[in-house]
Design an enzyme around this catalytic site. Structure first.
Site, short mmCIF file in Angstrom:
data_model
loop_
_atom_site.label_atom_id
_atom_site.label_comp_id
_atom_site.label_asym_id
_atom_site.label_seq_id
_atom_site.Cartn_x
_atom_site.Cartn_y
_atom_site.Cartn_z
N SER A 2 12.72 -4.64 -0.37
CA SER A 2 13.60 -3.83 -1.22
C SER A 2 14.73 -3.32 -0.34
CB SER A 2 12.83 -2.66 -1.83
OG SER A 2 12.54 -1.70 -0.83
N ARG A 34 8.89 -4.65 3.78
CA ARG A 34 9.13 -5.11 2.42
C ARG A 34 10.62 -5.43 2.30
NH1 ARG A 34 7.86 -0.21 -0.81
NH2 ARG A 34 8.54 -1.54 -2.52
N SER A 87 5.52 8.56 -12.02
CA SER A 87 4.73 9.37 -11.09
C SER A 87 3.98 10.46 -11.86
CB SER A 87 5.67 9.97 -10.05
OG SER A 87 5.22 11.23 -9.62
N LEU A 88 2.67 10.53 -11.68
CA LEU A 88 1.89 11.58 -12.34
C LEU A 88 2.31 12.96 -11.85
CD1 LEU A 88 -1.72 10.11 -12.42
CD2 LEU A 88 -0.27 10.66 -14.37
N ARG A 89 2.61 13.05 -10.56
CA ARG A 89 3.07 14.33 -10.01
C ARG A 89 4.35 14.77 -10.71
NH1 ARG A 89 7.16 15.46 -6.59
NH2 ARG A 89 7.46 13.25 -6.22
N ARG A 90 5.34 13.88 -10.78
CA ARG A 90 6.61 14.27 -11.43
C ARG A 90 6.37 14.59 -12.90
NH1 ARG A 90 9.70 9.64 -7.98
NH2 ARG A 90 10.23 10.96 -6.19
N CYS A 133 -2.23 7.99 -5.97
CA CYS A 133 -1.23 8.16 -7.04
C CYS A 133 -1.86 8.45 -8.39
CB CYS A 133 -0.29 6.99 -7.19
SG CYS A 133 -0.47 5.71 -6.06
N THR A 158 9.90 8.49 -15.47
CA THR A 158 9.17 8.49 -14.20
C THR A 158 7.78 7.94 -14.44
OG1 THR A 158 8.36 9.74 -12.30
CG2 THR A 158 8.28 10.88 -14.42
N LYS A 175 5.23 8.30 2.34
CA LYS A 175 4.67 8.62 1.03
C LYS A 175 3.80 7.49 0.47
CE LYS A 175 7.52 8.80 -2.56
NZ LYS A 175 8.41 9.34 -3.61
N ASP A 176 4.11 6.26 0.85
CA ASP A 176 3.38 5.11 0.32
C ASP A 176 2.19 4.73 1.20
OD1 ASP A 176 5.28 4.97 -1.71
OD2 ASP A 176 6.55 3.59 -0.57
N ARG A 186 9.32 2.00 -13.53
CA ARG A 186 8.93 1.49 -12.21
C ARG A 186 9.99 0.55 -11.68
NH1 ARG A 186 3.96 -0.98 -10.28
NH2 ARG A 186 5.33 -0.85 -8.48
N GLY A 187 9.75 0.04 -10.47
CA GLY A 187 10.71 -0.86 -9.84
C GLY A 187 11.35 -0.16 -8.67
N ASN A 188 12.11 -0.93 -7.89
CA ASN A 188 12.76 -0.31 -6.74
C ASN A 188 13.93 0.56 -7.21
OD1 ASN A 188 15.09 -1.95 -6.98
ND2 ASN A 188 13.99 -3.61 -5.97
N THR A 203 16.58 -1.00 -9.45
CA THR A 203 16.07 -1.32 -10.78
C THR A 203 16.00 -0.05 -11.64
OG1 THR A 203 14.71 -3.02 -9.76
CG2 THR A 203 14.14 -2.40 -12.02
N ARG A 204 15.50 1.03 -11.04
CA ARG A 204 15.36 2.28 -11.80
C ARG A 204 16.73 2.81 -12.23
NH1 ARG A 204 10.59 5.72 -8.72
NH2 ARG A 204 9.70 3.92 -7.69
N1 LIG Z 1 7.07 5.55 -4.51
C1 LIG Z 1 8.19 4.75 -4.13
C2 LIG Z 1 8.99 5.39 -3.07
N2 LIG Z 1 8.52 5.46 -1.81
C3 LIG Z 1 9.44 6.15 -1.06
C4 LIG Z 1 10.50 6.49 -1.87
C5 LIG Z 1 11.70 7.25 -1.49
C6 LIG Z 1 11.93 7.55 -0.05
C7 LIG Z 1 10.96 8.50 0.58
O1 LIG Z 1 10.29 9.32 -0.07
O2 LIG Z 1 10.88 8.44 1.82
C8 LIG Z 1 10.25 6.01 -3.15
C9 LIG Z 1 11.11 6.12 -4.34
C10 LIG Z 1 11.04 7.40 -5.09
O3 LIG Z 1 10.01 8.10 -5.08
O4 LIG Z 1 12.02 7.75 -5.75
#
Ligand SMILES: NCc1[nH]cc(CCC(=O)O)c1CC(=O)O
Length: 309
Positions: A12, A10, A126-129, A239, A124, A80-81, A146-148, A151-152
């Site tokens: 980003s 990607r 993220s549901l976890r956060r 997610c 955030t 994580k993704d 959201r966003g990279n 952006t955040r």
């Molecule tokens: N979900 C997006 C994402 N995927 C990986 C990271 C950060 C780097 C990592 O966990 O390796 C992030 C950003 C974040 O959660 O702040």
């Protein structure tokens, strides 16, 4: 033997950092490497939380198509993704040494959550956060973000939030360590499975690439993240499930802590589970033993009332 390798990534800043990191590691082994930058659906759909638009697979599908049609050989991902079950014909060839797995508190004005005024807005998606923050501070208002990473951070600096929660790993990799006010404790803001680790994906029939990449595999990281991913796999996690899992390996002991929260964000208490086992990382089945530990911890979550998908 050395090869010319094309990395699909990607575009980003974090994805490019990670792809260039892998490029560098492979070049040190004598390979020549180029990058193929791609935009994924996950990068384009920015107005909705990932849990609503289809989840993790969105960030990797286009890269997998490039692997299948031969325009690239390997795809570099934030682990994580990466979904628990890759599509048929793809595999994770190796896991690199993990960066700091912790979440970070980022805020221009407030040193920590404890310094936030009643009802402050935290960003955030993220549901976890969200569930972990609500457990620490039920009064906070959690709003989507959201966003990279850039952006955040920009949205934070524009003043829309009192603070935001990001992965420490991404901030450190991009030279943004100074933005971290503090890293959250692992037992209260437990990270997502695989957070901070990089995984490299290939087509499963490419044994030649598998051999090249196996030298980049970091076994201690691999057993930890396989245990964490074992939790997600057993829970059917994506997610859209608030699920946290963090494993550590010390003196031959693999330990894991997992937390589940209600996806409807009702104020039900979090469910925690812990387990450990002795693990010889050089055993041929070390990764499946690690996955089994994750499975065991997930079953403990379920027996306490966590709902699997
Ligand atoms: N979900 C997006 C994402 N995927 C990986 C990271 C950060 C780097 C990592 O966990 O390796 C992030 C950003 C974040 O959660 O702040």
């Amino acid at each position: 033997m050395t090869s010319h390798l094309i990395i699909a990534t990607r575009e980003s800043r974090l994805a490019l950092w990670q792809a260039n990191h892998v490029k560098h590691l492979l070049e040190m082994q004598g390979h020549t490497v180029s990058l193929l930058g791609m935009t994924t659906q996950g990068d384009q759909i920015l107005d909705q939380p990932l849990s609503k638009v289809g989840g993790k697979g969105l960030f990797i599908k286009e890269l997998e198509v490039a692997l299948a049609d031969g325009s690239a050989h390997i795809a570099v991902h934030s682990l994580k993704d990466v979904p628990m079950d890759l599509p048929e014909g793809y595999q994770l060839a190796c896991i690199l040494e993990r960066e700091d797995p912790r979440d970070a508190w980022v805020s221009p004005h407030f040193e920590s959550l404890a310094h936030l005024p009643e009802g402050a807005v935290v960003g955030t998606s993220s549901l976890r956060r969200t569930v972990l923050l609500q457990a620490l501070r039920p009064d906070l208002k959690i709003e989507p973000l959201r966003g990279n990473l850039d952006t955040r951070l920009r949205k934070l600096d524009e003043g829309q939030y009192a603070g935001i929660v990001l992965a420490s790993a991404g901030l450190k990799r991009l030279g943004l360590k100074d933005r971290i006010r503090h890293a959250f404790a692992l037992d209260t803001m437990t990270p997502a499975a695989g957070q901070g680790a990089i995984g490299i994906e290939i087509c499963a029939d490419r044994q030649d690439l598998h051999r090249i990449l196996s030298s980049l595999n970091h076994l201690p990281t691999a057993v930890q993240v396989y245990a964490e991913r074992g939790v997600s796999r057993t829970m059917g996690g994506s997610c859209s499930m608030p699920l946290a899992a963090h494993a550590t390996l010390a003196s031959g002991q693999l330990s894991i802590h997992a937390t589940w929260g209600d996806p409807q964000l009702k104020n039900t208490p979090l469910i925690h589970a812990r387990a450990q086992c002795t693990l010889d990382t050089s055993a041929p089945d070390a990764l499946s033993q690690a996955t089994d530990l994750g499975k065991r911890v997930a079953q403990q979550l379920i027996s306490q009332g966590a709902l699997a998908h």
